[in-house]
Design an enzyme around this catalytic site. Sequence first.
Site, mmCIF file in Angstrom:
data_model
loop_
_atom_site.group_PDB
_atom_site.id
_atom_site.type_symbol
_atom_site.label_atom_id
_atom_site.label_comp_id
_atom_site.label_asym_id
_atom_site.label_seq_id
_atom_site.Cartn_x
_atom_site.Cartn_y
_atom_site.Cartn_z
ATOM 1 N N GLU A 193 -24.224 -49.928 -22.497
ATOM 2 C CA GLU A 193 -25.104 -49.086 -23.311
ATOM 3 C C GLU A 193 -24.330 -48.456 -24.476
ATOM 4 O OE1 GLU A 193 -28.092 -47.169 -21.210
ATOM 5 O OE2 GLU A 193 -28.652 -45.844 -22.858
ATOM 6 N N ASP A 252 -26.620 -41.549 -15.556
ATOM 7 C CA ASP A 252 -27.817 -42.329 -15.225
ATOM 8 C C ASP A 252 -27.466 -43.607 -14.468
ATOM 9 O OD1 ASP A 252 -28.928 -40.328 -16.719
ATOM 10 O OD2 ASP A 252 -29.216 -41.547 -18.509
ATOM 11 N N GLU A 274 -27.100 -30.798 -16.953
ATOM 12 C CA GLU A 274 -27.550 -31.562 -18.127
ATOM 13 C C GLU A 274 -26.531 -31.465 -19.251
ATOM 14 O OE1 GLU A 274 -29.754 -34.072 -17.660
ATOM 15 O OE2 GLU A 274 -31.137 -32.540 -16.941
ATOM 16 N N LEU A 277 -36.517 -40.840 -17.860
ATOM 17 C CA LEU A 277 -36.286 -41.135 -16.438
ATOM 18 C C LEU A 277 -35.326 -42.310 -16.270
ATOM 19 C CD1 LEU A 277 -39.937 -40.622 -15.110
ATOM 20 C CD2 LEU A 277 -38.030 -39.017 -15.013
HETATM 21 C C1 GLA Z 1 -29.089 -38.873 -20.995
HETATM 22 C C2 GLA Z 1 -27.751 -39.603 -20.903
HETATM 23 C C3 GLA Z 1 -26.909 -39.057 -19.763
HETATM 24 C C4 GLA Z 1 -26.806 -37.528 -19.824
HETATM 25 C C5 GLA Z 1 -28.179 -36.895 -20.030
HETATM 26 C C6 GLA Z 1 -28.083 -35.418 -20.269
HETATM 27 O O1 GLA Z 1 -29.855 -39.147 -19.865
HETATM 28 O O2 GLA Z 1 -27.960 -40.986 -20.703
HETATM 29 O O3 GLA Z 1 -25.637 -39.659 -19.774
HETATM 30 O O4 GLA Z 1 -25.894 -37.129 -20.817
HETATM 31 O O5 GLA Z 1 -28.874 -37.473 -21.118
HETATM 32 O O6 GLA Z 1 -27.640 -34.767 -19.136
#
Ligand code: GLA
Length: 382
Positions: free
Chosen positions: A161, A173, A34, A126
């Site tokens: 984004e 993501d 994360e 999510l």
């Molecule tokens: C969000 C961001 C990702 C990542 C997570 C943390 O989901 O979109 O790019 O940085 O937070 O791991």
Amino acid sequence: MSVPSRAADGFSAAYGTDPAGLWAAPGRVNLIGEHTDYNDGFVLPFALPHRVVVAAAPVPEPRWRVWSEQAAETVEFGAAEADDPGRVDGWAGYVAGVVWTLRSKGYEVPGADLAVASDVPAGAGLSSSAALESAVLTALADLGDLSLPVEDRPALAQRAENDYVGMPCGIMDQSASIRAEAGHALFLDCRTLAIEQIPFDVAASGLAVLVVDTQAPHRHAGGEYASRRRACEEAAALLGVPALRDVDDLEGALAKLPDDVMRRRVRHVVTENQRVLDTVDLLRAGRVREIGPLLTASHASMRDDFEITVPEVDLAVSTALTAGAYGARMTGGGFGGCVLALVDAAETERVAAAVAAAYAERGFTAPVWFAARPGAGAERIE
Ligand code: GLA
């Protein structure tokens, strides 16, 4: 009615004709890793069975209409709005952002009518927005017959984004939504963008990944995310490395940093990268249960060092562990969202019920839960 049927029916109701096809892209949970993606580090997400479905058909002129079931509205924009980052805002901004990113890279994006339906919970961490971007990107690439290698697509969706919507997310993501494979977790090196599909058949090991949507409102998530990212970049600059990924000697690096907050941010990122590598090693060896302590250590690091958890999230994790989970952690950007717990499959409901009881006792909004199986990445489904 299924999500694909809702998208197809919505298309017909909005535009009075049938779509040319249906495309789907999933939300994700991140097993571990994360706030490592924008530090050029490692992540290990998997795609959910929950998906955004886009029904679409080309139109002859460069304009786009998008109906959303969830927003219960149709938004229309032309090339001028698409070419002006931020001009289309709200949910449709993610769609306009994809059109913009492709056009600005020189692709001949076809005009299109689109209808969107989804069962990815929104605002739950999510990645419903990455799923929307990925589904639209996949649809437009097919409709326009664009030669767009799959390995280039996540960065294009991320750019939509970052630079159209204005959210400085990393590449995790969109990579999960586009490149994941069913039954696998996606091991991604966010610097080289090399991927490895890691078999993650939890059911075969008698296990389940319980996902608890804490229903905690995202508190200042955008601003806090950007400030964490900035702190990491500042620390890398102070340490004279391109990114925190490059810190080899953690203790030495910590000794060079001026304040305790920055030291803790760095410690999270560096130790989290190592936990991803260790998790991958265990999964490759088929030792799924043993990843539990790494998940729990990841949570402690997010709570104490990166400071991105909230009481609802911490309570779900501690309760799941007390109820017998092998490991548990918050997943996603933080400040609310979801928790995942690795549990014996037969214990899933009991652990979820324990979390619900703990929430009731504390007066928190009742959580929602499901058991997550790794699903497929973005694809044409009809
Ligand atoms: C969000 C961001 C990702 C990542 C997570 C943390 O989901 O979109 O790019 O940085 O937070 O791991």
